[in-house]
Design an enzyme around this catalytic site. Structure first.
Site, PDB file in Angstrom:
ATOM      1  N   ARG A 225       0.839  -1.119   0.022  1.00  0.00           N
ATOM      2  CA  ARG A 225       0.231  -0.212  -0.082  1.00  0.00           C
ATOM      3  C   ARG A 225       0.934   1.240   0.030  1.00  0.00           C
ATOM      4  O   ARG A 225       2.137   1.150   0.533  1.00  0.00           O
ATOM      5  CB  ARG A 225      -0.915  -0.041   1.277  1.00  0.00           C
ATOM      6  N   HIS A 273      -1.725   0.640  -9.685  1.00  0.00           N
ATOM      7  CA  HIS A 273      -2.430  -0.129  -8.746  1.00  0.00           C
ATOM      8  C   HIS A 273      -3.241  -1.244  -9.858  1.00  0.00           C
ATOM      9  O   HIS A 273      -4.201  -1.477  -9.578  1.00  0.00           O
ATOM     10  CB  HIS A 273      -3.511   0.527  -7.958  1.00  0.00           C
TER      11      HIS A 273
HETATM   12  P1  NDP Z   1      -1.731 -11.846   3.859  1.00  0.00           P
HETATM   13  O1  NDP Z   1      -2.763 -11.224   5.468  1.00  0.00           O
HETATM   14  O2  NDP Z   1      -2.022 -13.234   3.605  1.00  0.00           O
HETATM   15  O3  NDP Z   1       0.012 -11.646   4.476  1.00  0.00           O
HETATM   16  C1  NDP Z   1       0.151 -10.663   5.248  1.00  0.00           C
HETATM   17  C2  NDP Z   1       1.674 -10.917   5.527  1.00  0.00           C
HETATM   18  O4  NDP Z   1       2.203  -9.621   6.098  1.00  0.00           O
HETATM   19  C3  NDP Z   1       1.720 -12.036   6.539  1.00  0.00           C
HETATM   20  O5  NDP Z   1       2.983 -12.831   6.286  1.00  0.00           O
HETATM   21  C4  NDP Z   1       1.942 -11.215   7.772  1.00  0.00           C
HETATM   22  O6  NDP Z   1       2.721 -11.881   8.810  1.00  0.00           O
HETATM   23  C5  NDP Z   1       3.025 -10.156   7.664  1.00  0.00           C
HETATM   24  N1  NDP Z   1       2.884  -8.955   8.355  1.00  0.00           N
HETATM   25  C6  NDP Z   1       1.775  -8.348   8.776  1.00  0.00           C
HETATM   26  N2  NDP Z   1       2.165  -7.191   9.670  1.00  0.00           N
HETATM   27  C7  NDP Z   1       3.240  -7.199   9.705  1.00  0.00           C
HETATM   28  C8  NDP Z   1       4.276  -6.463  10.766  1.00  0.00           C
HETATM   29  N3  NDP Z   1       3.919  -5.762  11.147  1.00  0.00           N
HETATM   30  N4  NDP Z   1       5.670  -6.840  10.371  1.00  0.00           N
HETATM   31  C9  NDP Z   1       6.067  -8.144   9.675  1.00  0.00           C
HETATM   32  N5  NDP Z   1       5.001  -8.648   8.772  1.00  0.00           N
HETATM   33  C10 NDP Z   1       3.631  -8.519   8.955  1.00  0.00           C
HETATM   34  O7  NDP Z   1      -1.864 -10.805   2.921  1.00  0.00           O
HETATM   35  P2  NDP Z   1      -2.007 -10.940   1.445  1.00  0.00           P
HETATM   36  O8  NDP Z   1      -0.624 -11.695   1.024  1.00  0.00           O
HETATM   37  O9  NDP Z   1      -3.034 -11.523   1.006  1.00  0.00           O
HETATM   38  O10 NDP Z   1      -1.781  -9.665   0.895  1.00  0.00           O
HETATM   39  C11 NDP Z   1      -0.870  -8.782   1.242  1.00  0.00           C
HETATM   40  C12 NDP Z   1      -1.242  -7.266   0.828  1.00  0.00           C
HETATM   41  O11 NDP Z   1      -0.994  -7.090  -0.679  1.00  0.00           O
HETATM   42  C13 NDP Z   1      -2.865  -6.741   0.901  1.00  0.00           C
HETATM   43  O12 NDP Z   1      -2.782  -6.458   2.184  1.00  0.00           O
HETATM   44  C14 NDP Z   1      -2.767  -5.401   0.000  1.00  0.00           C
HETATM   45  O13 NDP Z   1      -2.406  -4.256   0.836  1.00  0.00           O
HETATM   46  C15 NDP Z   1      -1.735  -5.784  -1.064  1.00  0.00           C
HETATM   47  N6  NDP Z   1      -2.365  -6.193  -2.285  1.00  0.00           N
HETATM   48  C16 NDP Z   1      -2.070  -5.183  -3.414  1.00  0.00           C
HETATM   49  C17 NDP Z   1      -2.440  -5.333  -4.760  1.00  0.00           C
HETATM   50  C18 NDP Z   1      -2.210  -4.659  -5.905  1.00  0.00           C
HETATM   51  O14 NDP Z   1      -2.590  -4.936  -6.763  1.00  0.00           O
HETATM   52  N7  NDP Z   1      -0.980  -3.695  -5.561  1.00  0.00           N
HETATM   53  C19 NDP Z   1      -3.461  -6.535  -4.865  1.00  0.00           C
HETATM   54  C20 NDP Z   1      -3.572  -7.554  -3.751  1.00  0.00           C
HETATM   55  C21 NDP Z   1      -3.071  -7.309  -2.456  1.00  0.00           C
HETATM   56  P3  NDP Z   1       2.147 -13.287   9.616  1.00  0.00           P
HETATM   57  O15 NDP Z   1       2.041 -14.394   8.481  1.00  0.00           O
HETATM   58  O16 NDP Z   1       3.279 -13.656  10.553  1.00  0.00           O
HETATM   59  O17 NDP Z   1       0.879 -13.238   9.930  1.00  0.00           O
HETATM   60  C1  OXD Z   2      -6.434  -5.654  -3.323  1.00  0.00           C
HETATM   61  C2  OXD Z   2      -5.884  -4.455  -4.222  1.00  0.00           C
HETATM   62  O1  OXD Z   2      -6.282  -5.272  -2.060  1.00  0.00           O
HETATM   63  O2  OXD Z   2      -6.391  -4.558  -5.307  1.00  0.00           O
HETATM   64  O3  OXD Z   2      -6.769  -6.698  -3.747  1.00  0.00           O
HETATM   65  O4  OXD Z   2      -4.801  -3.917  -3.938  1.00  0.00           O
END
Ligand code: NDP
Ligand code: OXD
Length: 310
Positions: A225, A273
C-alpha cells in the site's frame, strides 16, 4: 432459507457473480447496490468501500467481504466487532501478483530500466550480468501472496528471503521475523518487495531508516500500500545512488497526482495499482464457497483478525 447479499461494484462483475450464485446457491437473493428496497434484509455485503451510513441502513449485516485482498479501505476500526470481515483469497489475484513481481524482479535483474533509459540517447552499452542465485530478493510479508511470489522467484533461480510477523518455515526461503532480525533481512535484500497489509505497524515502514539498510544498489518494488512508503525518503536514497530502481504500484493518493516527482524520475516506474486485479470468475467461485460455508455454519476462509488489522 433465503439469504440476502448486496454487491457494490461494477455491472460486469455483478453480472458474473450474480450468475455464479444463481447456479450454485439458488436460494441466495442477490442485490446490486444501490437498487435495494429492503435494506434490513441484507445479511452479507461484498464491497471495495463501504456505503456511507451502512451501520444504520443495514442493521442485520453479519459479514463484509472485501473484493480485494486488502481490507484497509474498509476502515476496520469503525466496523462493529459482531460483523465478520473477510478478505479475498482469489487464486487469480495470487497469479497476477506473482507474475507482476517475477516480471519486475527480472526487469531489475536484467537492467531493463537502464536499457530503456539508454535507448533515449541511442547509447549502445552492455551491462554485466550476475547469476540469478546471486540476486537476493527479500519479500516483506510472507502471507497468501508473499508465499506464492516466493515460489515463482525460487523457480526462476533467485535467492529468496522473507519477513513476517510470526515465525515461518518455508522450503528454500530464508525466513526472518522479530525486530532484532530486521537489519539482517534488509541488509541481505538486493531487491525488496513489499507485500505487507496496511496496519498501524506497517504504515511508513519503507522509510529512510529501513531503506538505507538495504545494500547499496538495491531496488524496491512496492505492491503493498502507498502509505507504507515515505516518498521523500525513497527519492532521497535514489538521488544519493544508494538505491537503484523503484517500481511503485500503490500510492497514498490514487490516482497519483500529475505533478508528483515519481512520474518524471528516470529510475522510478509507476503503475496504476494493477499488480494484481481481482479476477471475476475465480474470485466469484471463492465467494460462493465462502457463502456456502457461512450457510453451513462453518468458519469462512480469509476472516480478518481484528486485533491484527489484516
Ligand atoms: P496476508 O494477510 O495473507 O499476509 C500478510 C503478511 O504480512 C503475513 O505474512 C504477515 O505476517 C505479514 N505482516 C503483517 N504485519 C506485519 C508486521 N507488522 N511485520 C512483519 N510482517 C507483517 O495478505 P496477502 O498476502 O493476501 O496481501 C498482502 C497485501 O498485498 C494486501 O493487504 C494488499 O495491501 C496488497 N495487495 C496489493 C495488490 C495490488 O494490486 N497492488 C493486490 C492485492 C493485494 P504473519 O504471516 O506472521 O501474520
Ligand atoms: C487488493 C488490491 O487488495 O487490489 O486486492 O489492492
Amino acid at each position: 432459507m433465503t439469504i440476502n447479499i448486496l454487491f457494490r461494484g461494477p455491472q460486469e462483475r455483478n453480472d458474473c457473480w450474480q450468475a455464479l450464485f444463481a447456479d450454485a446457491l439458488p436460494d441466495v437473493a442477490w442485490h446490486h447496490w444501490p437498487k435495494i428496497t429492503d435494506k434490513a434484509a441484507i445479511e452479507l455485503m461484498i464491497v471495495w468501500k463501504l456505503p456511507r451510513d451502512y451501520q444504520q441502513d443495514y442493521p442485520n449485516l453479519k459479514a463484509i467481504f472485501s473484493v480485494g485482498a486488502g481490507v484497509d479501505q474498509l476502515d476496520l476500526a469503525t466496523v462493529p466487532e459482531h460483523i465478520q470481515v473477510i478478505r479475498m483469497l482469489d487464486p487469480g489475484i495470487a497469479k497476477g501478483m506473482s507474475e507482476f513481481i517475477a516480471m519486475h524482479v527480472l526487469n531489475i535483474h536484467r537492467d531493463t530500466f537502464a536499457y530503456i533509459n539508454a535507448n533515449k540517447s541511442a547509447t549502445w552499452q552492455q551491462i554485466p550480468t550476475i547469476e540469478n542465485q546471486q540476486r537476493r530478493v527479500g519479500i516483506f510479508g510472507l502471507g497468501h501472496l508473499g508465499q506464492v511470489a516466493a515460489e515463482s522467484l525460487l523457480q526462476l533461480g533467485f535467492s529468496v528471503n522473507g519477513w513476517s510477523r510470526s515465525a515461518k518455515k518455508i522450503s528454500n526461503v530464508n525466513c526472518f521475523h522479530s525486530d532484532d532480525r530486521l537489519h539482517t533481512f534488509l541488509s541481505q535484500s538486493d531487491i525488496l518487495v513489499c507485500l505487507l497489509p496496511l496496519t498501524d505497524q506497517t504504515r511508513g515502514i519503507l522509510n529512510h531508516e529501513t531503506l538505507s539498510q538495504l545494500p547499496k544498489g538495491a531496488s524496491v518494488i512496492n505492491v503493498g500500500r502507498g502509505e507504507q512508503l515515505v516518498a521523500q525518503d525513497l527519492l532521497a536514497l535514489l538521488d544519493e545512488q544508494h538505491l537503484e530502481y523503484a517500481v511503485l504500484d500503490v500510492f497514498d493518493i490514487e490516482p497519483l497526482p500529475e505533478a508528483h516527482s515519481f512520474w518524471q524520475h528516470p529510475r522510478v516506474l509507476v503503475t496504476p495499482h494493477i499488480a494484481a486485479i481481482t479476477q471475476n470468475d475465480s474470485a466469484g467461485k471463492m465467494l460462493v464457497e465462502n457463502v456456502q460455508r457461512y450457510l453451513d455454519q462453518q468458519p469462512m476462509r480469509g476472516i480478518v483478525d481484528r486485533s491484527l488489522g489484516y
